[in-house]
Write an enzyme that holds these catalytic residues in place. Structure first.
Site: not given
Length: 791
Positions: A305-306, A335, A337, A350, A384, A679, A735-736
């Site tokens: 896209h774009n 794409e 334009d 854009h 486009e 760690i 893990y936190d």
């Protein structure tokens, strides 16, 4: 430690000069151009830079990070500075993933050539490394980081610091014992092979040793029959196990005597499990293995896209680099334009935003150069067109002159008129998707058109409430034809100026509008992919043809899937569909593509510049079939009479139970390399993406303070209704308890490409780059759900 690689590197004058170092100008923009001293380190694998020769240096990049090296004239930025710096003295270092390019200007053509040739030599060397050489490189990198005083050997204090850098929490007394054992010279330091032995003592794999001894009668080796038993019972290799066992012994057994006797040692067994053959991704799915002779609409197509944007949707940079990166990663639908530009030259950006602008002809040149470097299957240009008649003619000229024979301009000879041609038929061709002048008999029904326009007008009103756009005509544009950003309808600026305004920033368009002013020459380039407005599935069946294609916003597509998912599946079985992100995603975020793939939508366009879960899914699906950008849809999504409904799925095949034992992890990277003492506390999350009932996730508990060789030994169980559509994503997190768990690495693959048995999963970074040698070790088992269990 550098000798591990230097012994294999060729003696080269360019490399010797690079190791002496060179002052070069680093260029980031027209205004940011600064002198820096660049030097190739003695290991031949990293480049450091400083403000001046002899100054405090810091790492710039590793050779393994480099994708390619381009000459100065290929750089957008350096071309814009051609009057200031000769292009022959400039070059660009292009990195893997989404890292920005590095533009450099040397003091002479000769210096530029030295660095370009030297870097290309090193990149080729790294690309051709085998598994052992890659491990040597990884060890060499760690030795360089651990050897703080750079004297070529490591004291115990340096080793302790290195252990923390490598995510290892170890008792000091035990660490010193391993250090003394590896220090065979008794010098109180580790050099070269001594460090390698120390590393080997750290990486003992008791869980693999236990598995090996389970099948080995003497605990020393696996005989051919014992290895065949393992391949059949655990790896589910079936009848091919006998022949495969001989191949694998020949490939992974390190000793020649073992190969002659057809036996596999522990080292050979571990080598197999860590290899591509022992990977969770089935090696038979890596090459081109699918039927490529079916109509285009029978395939998922890797789509962007774009494509011109490398940042956000409002103020981001437009660059041909967006097209180059997309095409090199296997994207087959880009794409463009196009708007009226200065001096009669169309530009790409854009519209109605502050994004930068690039010449259309530069975009076409980049597409022509890179379209078929990764895949020779067809590329679709989704145009486009917002241009005046005059600049549309320039568009046609650039497409035809620059692309030449690559551009498809006429229908293929002998092609049946009832279906689209296949990817195989269209190899090496670039197709234009866009609006096309209608024949008399193709005129759309006024009632349906009016209804669709009213719906689009309401969508526009809702969007403008959150995202106002400046649609007021400039005085110099009064005579030009422009496009309404949502309806894609050409409207005269004078009419726009007279349109009644219901609220600030919103235009209510008159019902009676002029016909689209489309240049016939541009219309003629649209052969198979005519863009048409979607009104309803009934209207499409009754009035549209197989060569016509409709585009849907993510919101509209989701609504259709919910309301009439089975009709959407049938529609996608005979016609191409493109889905694009909502205009409200101004940060270039992505939607989950899976729900659109579930309905058979082929071109699900992604903001490829944005890494994350959604792009992991996209990369995961298109990792198969040689990464060619086309993946054959399941047969029930290729049947125009299909009764499959993605919201209420009944699979034509049996549901499956998936049992995953998450066993252990190996050499997981730090989340934050700046914190030497931290760690990771790793956990593994397994995520399933598919139809809604199949979409779920489970995770292990975390292992405290061990990213080097964590052990989980936990089993996760899933029930999958439609495995044909399922993707598996393995994510390792730190893990936190105070905040969200931090990302460490991931790997995503289709269910259909998954191997059963004891497998390693080699982790990738957020950008999809290898984190070698980081991996997790798992056991995979799938079983059909019995009819009794289903009822």
């Amino acid at each position: 430690m550098a000798y591990l690689l230097q012994g294999r590197l060729p003696i080269n004058q360019d490399l010797l000069l690079m190791q002496k170092g060179t002052m070069m100008r680093k260029v980031r923009s027209k205004s940011w151009k600064k002198l820096r001293f660049f030097r190739l380190q003695d290991d031949g694998m990293t480049v450091w830079h400083a403000r001046q020769a002899g100054g405090r240096a810091k790492p710039s990049f590793s050779i393994s990070d480099v994708d390619t090296v381009r000459e100065g004239h290929e750089s957008e930025l350096l071309r814009n500075l051609a009057e200031e710096f000769p292009l022959e003295q400039g070059f660009t270092i292009v990195f893997h993933g989404r890292r920005s390019n590095l533009d450099l200007v040397a003091n002479s053509v000769q210096e530029a050539q030295t660095w370009m040739q030297g870097l290309q030599l090193l990149v080729g060397f790294v690309t051709n490394m085998d598994q052992q050489e890659r491990l040597d490189q990884w060890l060499s990198d760690w030795f360089q980081r651990g050897d703080k005083n750079q004297d070529g050997r490591m004291s115990f204090g340096e080793v302790q610091r290195l252990l923390h850098l490598m995510n290892v929490e170890m008792d000091q007394e035990y660490a010193f014992q391993l250090f003394q054992t590896a220090d065979t010279s008794q010098s109180g330091t580790l050099e070269g092979e001594e460090f390698v032995e120390f590393y080997k003592s750290l990486t003992q794999r008791p869980e693999v040793q236990e598995l090996f001894e389970k099948f080995s009668s003497d605990g020393q080796k696996l005989t051919l029959l014992e290895f065949v038993d393992f391949l059949q019972e655990e790896q589910k290799e079936g009848e091919r196990a006998s022949d495969l066992a001989l191949e694998l012994i020949d490939r992974y057994e390190p000793s020649e005597s073992g190969k002659l006797r057809h036996v596999l040692s522990m080292d050979g067994f571990l080598g197999y499990l860590c290899s591509k053959d022992g990977d969770i991704f089935n090696p038979t799915c890596h090459p081109l293995y699918q039927d490529m002779t079916q109509p285009l609409n029978h395939y998922y197509i890797n789509s962007s896209h774009n494509t011109y944007l490398v940042g956000d949707q409002l103020c981001g940079q437009s660059s041909v680099e967006g097209y180059i990166r997309a095409l090199k990663r296997g994207c087959r639908c880009v794409e463009v334009d196009i708007w009226d530009g200065p001096s009669g030259e169309p530009i790409v950006y854009h519209g109605h935003t502050l994004t930068s602008r690039i010449p259309f002809k530069d975009v076409v040149a980049a597409i022509g150069q890179y379209a078929f470097q990764t895949s020779d299957y067809p590329v679709i240009l989704s145009l486009e067109n917002h241009c005046s008649w005059e600049q549309q003619e320039i568009i046609v000229r650039h497409l035809t002159e620059i692309l030449g024979d690559q551009l498809l301009t006429t229908a293929l000879d002998g092609q049946p008129p009832t279906q689209l041609p296949s990817p195989e038929d269209l190899r090496g061709k670039i197709l234009v998707k866009g609006k096309k002048l209608m024949l008399e008999e193709e005129e759309e029904e006024p009632e349906a058109e009016l209804e669709a326009e009213q719906e689009a007008r309401l969508d526009l009103e809702a969007q403008l409430e959150s995202e106002p756009q400046d649609l007021s005509p400039r005085s110099e544009d009064k005579k030009k034809v422009v496009m309404c950003p949502l309806l894609c309808r050409p409207l005269c600026c004078q009419i726009m100026a007279q349109a009644p305004i219901s609220k600030p920033g919103l235009l209510l368009f008159p019902k009676q509008k002029p016909k689209a002013i489309l240049c016939p020459a541009l219309s003629a380039l649209v052969v198979y992919l005519k863009a048409v407005t979607f009104y309803s599935f009934t209207h499409s069946r009754e009035h549209y043809h197989f060569y016509e294609t409709s585009s849907f916003s993510e919101t509209k597509a989701k609504s259709l899937i919910k309301e009439a998912g089975d009709e959407f599946v049938q529609h996608n079985a005979w016609q191409l569909t493109r889905v694009y992100p909502s205009g409200l995603r101004t940060d270039s975020s992505n939607y989950n593509p899976q729900e659109f793939w579930n309905a058979g939508c082929q071109m699900v366009a992604m903001n490829m510049q944005t890494a994350g879960l959604e792009m992991d899914l996209c990369d995961g699906l298109f990792r198969q079939n040689a990464g060619c950008g086309y993946v054959l849809k399941p047969d029930f999504l290729r049947d125009a009479q299909s009764s499959f409904h993605p919201e209420r799925p009944i699979s034509p095949f049996k549901a499956q139970t998936l049992i995953i034992q998450v066993i252990s992890g190996q050499q997981l990277p730090k989340v934050d390399n700046t914190k030497e003492q931290s760690i990771v506390d790793p956990l593994v999350r397994v995520e399933i993406f598919g139809v809604r009932p199949d979409t779920t996730r489970q995770e292990t508990s975390y292992v405290e303070n061990n990213g080097f060789n964590p052990y989980w030994g936990q089993t996760l169980c899933f029930r999958i209704l439609v495995p044909e559509l399922a993707l598996l994503r393995f994510v390792v997190k730190d893990y936190d308890w105070k905040s969200r768990n931090d990302f460490i690495g991931q790997y995503t693959l289709p269910w259909s490409c998954m191997q059963q048995g004891y497998r390693h999963i080699h982790l990738l970074s957020k950008d999809g780059l290898s984190l070698h040698p980081a991996s997790i070790f798992v056991h995979i088992c799938t079983q059909e759900v019995s009819e009794e269990a289903e009822s």
